[in-house]
Design a protein around this motif. Structure first.
Motif, mmCIF file in Angstrom:
data_model
loop_
_atom_site.group_PDB
_atom_site.id
_atom_site.type_symbol
_atom_site.label_atom_id
_atom_site.label_comp_id
_atom_site.label_asym_id
_atom_site.label_seq_id
_atom_site.Cartn_x
_atom_site.Cartn_y
_atom_site.Cartn_z
ATOM 1 N N TYR A 119 0.808 -1.227 0.000
ATOM 2 C CA TYR A 119 0.000 0.000 0.000
ATOM 3 C C TYR A 119 0.841 1.277 0.000
ATOM 4 O O TYR A 119 0.300 2.361 0.169
ATOM 5 N N LYS A 122 -0.343 3.627 -2.753
ATOM 6 C CA LYS A 122 -1.714 4.073 -2.485
ATOM 7 C C LYS A 122 -1.736 5.142 -1.403
ATOM 8 O O LYS A 122 -2.419 6.168 -1.542
ATOM 9 N N ARG A 123 -0.985 4.931 -0.338
ATOM 10 C CA ARG A 123 -0.959 5.907 0.753
ATOM 11 C C ARG A 123 -0.388 7.238 0.281
ATOM 12 O O ARG A 123 -0.880 8.306 0.644
ATOM 13 N N GLN A 126 -3.019 9.190 -1.895
ATOM 14 C CA GLN A 126 -4.286 9.637 -1.309
ATOM 15 C C GLN A 126 -4.426 11.156 -1.238
ATOM 16 O O GLN A 126 -5.457 11.704 -1.643
ATOM 17 N N LYS A 129 -4.820 12.526 -5.088
ATOM 18 C CA LYS A 129 -5.814 12.018 -6.032
ATOM 19 C C LYS A 129 -6.792 13.094 -6.490
ATOM 20 O O LYS A 129 -7.104 13.207 -7.678
ATOM 21 N N ASN A 149 1.806 -2.820 -6.062
ATOM 22 C CA ASN A 149 1.586 -1.463 -5.555
ATOM 23 C C ASN A 149 0.736 -0.657 -6.527
ATOM 24 O O ASN A 149 -0.165 0.078 -6.118
ATOM 25 N N CYS A 152 -2.870 -1.981 -6.298
ATOM 26 C CA CYS A 152 -3.517 -1.600 -5.032
ATOM 27 C C CYS A 152 -3.901 -0.120 -5.024
ATOM 28 O O CYS A 152 -4.891 0.263 -4.397
ATOM 29 N N ALA A 153 -3.128 0.695 -5.721
ATOM 30 C CA ALA A 153 -3.409 2.129 -5.756
ATOM 31 C C ALA A 153 -4.472 2.490 -6.782
ATOM 32 O O ALA A 153 -5.098 3.549 -6.688
ATOM 33 N N ASN A 186 -7.474 -4.875 -2.759
ATOM 34 C CA ASN A 186 -8.158 -3.720 -3.340
ATOM 35 C C ASN A 186 -9.505 -4.145 -3.911
ATOM 36 O O ASN A 186 -9.631 -4.369 -5.123
#
Length: 282
Positions: A119, A122-123, A126, A129, A149, A152-153, A186
């Motif tokens: 993640y 993704k983190r 955030q 986005k 990665n 997941c994002a 995800n």
């Protein structure tokens, strides 16, 4: 700068993240990432292109010298930088690049024991986005931690498929990986679409692969098929998307058509690129 005009109003979820993924190399993955990102930006969408491949072909292909990069997506995954620290401007308004370089090769090894390693991207994305209409992730030609990665994002995954023998063979493994990511990491991940690339319509093989893909993936296969095109293969060596290198080429026309499909526009809708050479940034 260049701009794209169209006559229809599209309804697109803002802040959409699309991973361009296929574990098989040489299928037009990076070419698609660069040119889709460019045309979306020219359609007045704010776009971030993320290079998640240690080969950094998306970085050099968009006109950034990968050897000059001090901070890259490697530093994002190691949580040593934020996107605002690494983003590079490109020759197209509304399009920025999160670059890669060879440092990224070591990321998978360094993250082996890291908590929540799947993640990391993704983190980091955030808080970014909402700042972009589209984020395009160019994943490496593998199904390792970097690609995980990316998946997941992402909100969705686009799969380029080469119109050649055995082209669909490796998709079972990719489909299983996407399924596992969806089930375990995800749940919101969807297949954006399957893009047929490197088509040579003079051969029966291309026609057979196209038909087989449509039979297997049905409506998930884009109407647009990307042909083999010498201008498309030349453009990366000049560090330019095809719309800047040769906007009148067949390759440019087809990636413009793909952009139409992503934006929910009909292929015969008005969408023209306007500009002159003086609009290209040095």
């Amino acid at each position: 700068m260049f701009r794209v005009e169209h006559s229809l109003t599209e309804v697109i979820p803002m802040g959409k993240i699309i991973a361009i993924c296929n574990q098989k190399g040489g299928v037009g993955k990076t070419t698609t990432s660069i040119n889709l990102a460019a045309f979306l930006a020219l359609a007045a969408k704010k776009v971030m292109l993320i290079d998640l491949d240690p080969q950094a072909n998306a970085t050099s292909g968009i006109g950034i010298n990968k050897h000059d990069i001090q901070k890259s997506t490697y530093h994002i995954l190691l949580e040593e930088a934020k996107f605002s620290d690494i983003l590079q401007k490109t020759n197209i308004d509304n399009l920025v690049l999160a670059p890669s370089n060879l440092d990224l090769t070591g990321a998978e090894v360094e993250l082996v024991g890291a908590l929540g390693r799947e993640y990391r991207l993704k983190r980091a994305l955030q808080p970014e986005k909402a700042n972009y209409d589209f984020t395009i992730i160019d994943c490496p030609p593998s199904l390792g931690l970097l690609t995980i990665n990316g998946l997941c994002a992402a909100d969705s995954v686009m799969i380029p498929v080469q119109c050649e023998y055995y082209a669909l063979e490796g998709l079972t493994q990719l489909h299983n990986t996407i399924k596992l990511v969806k089930e375990n990491l995800n749940p919101a991940l969807t297949v954006e679409g399957v893009l047929l690339t490197m088509a040579d319509f003079r051969t029966n093989l291309t026609k057979e692969v196209i038909q087989e893909a449509r039979n297997h993936f049905h409506e998930k296969v884009y109407q647009t098929v990307i042909p083999r095109n010498i201008r498309l293969t030349e453009a990366p060596s000049f560090g330019q998307p095809i719309v800047l290198y040769d906007r009148d080429s067949l390759g440019a026309q087809k990636y413009q058509d793909l952009c139409r499909e992503i934006l929910g526009l009909s292929l015969d809708s008005k969408m023209s690129v306007e500009g002159t050479e003086k609009n290209i940034k040095p």
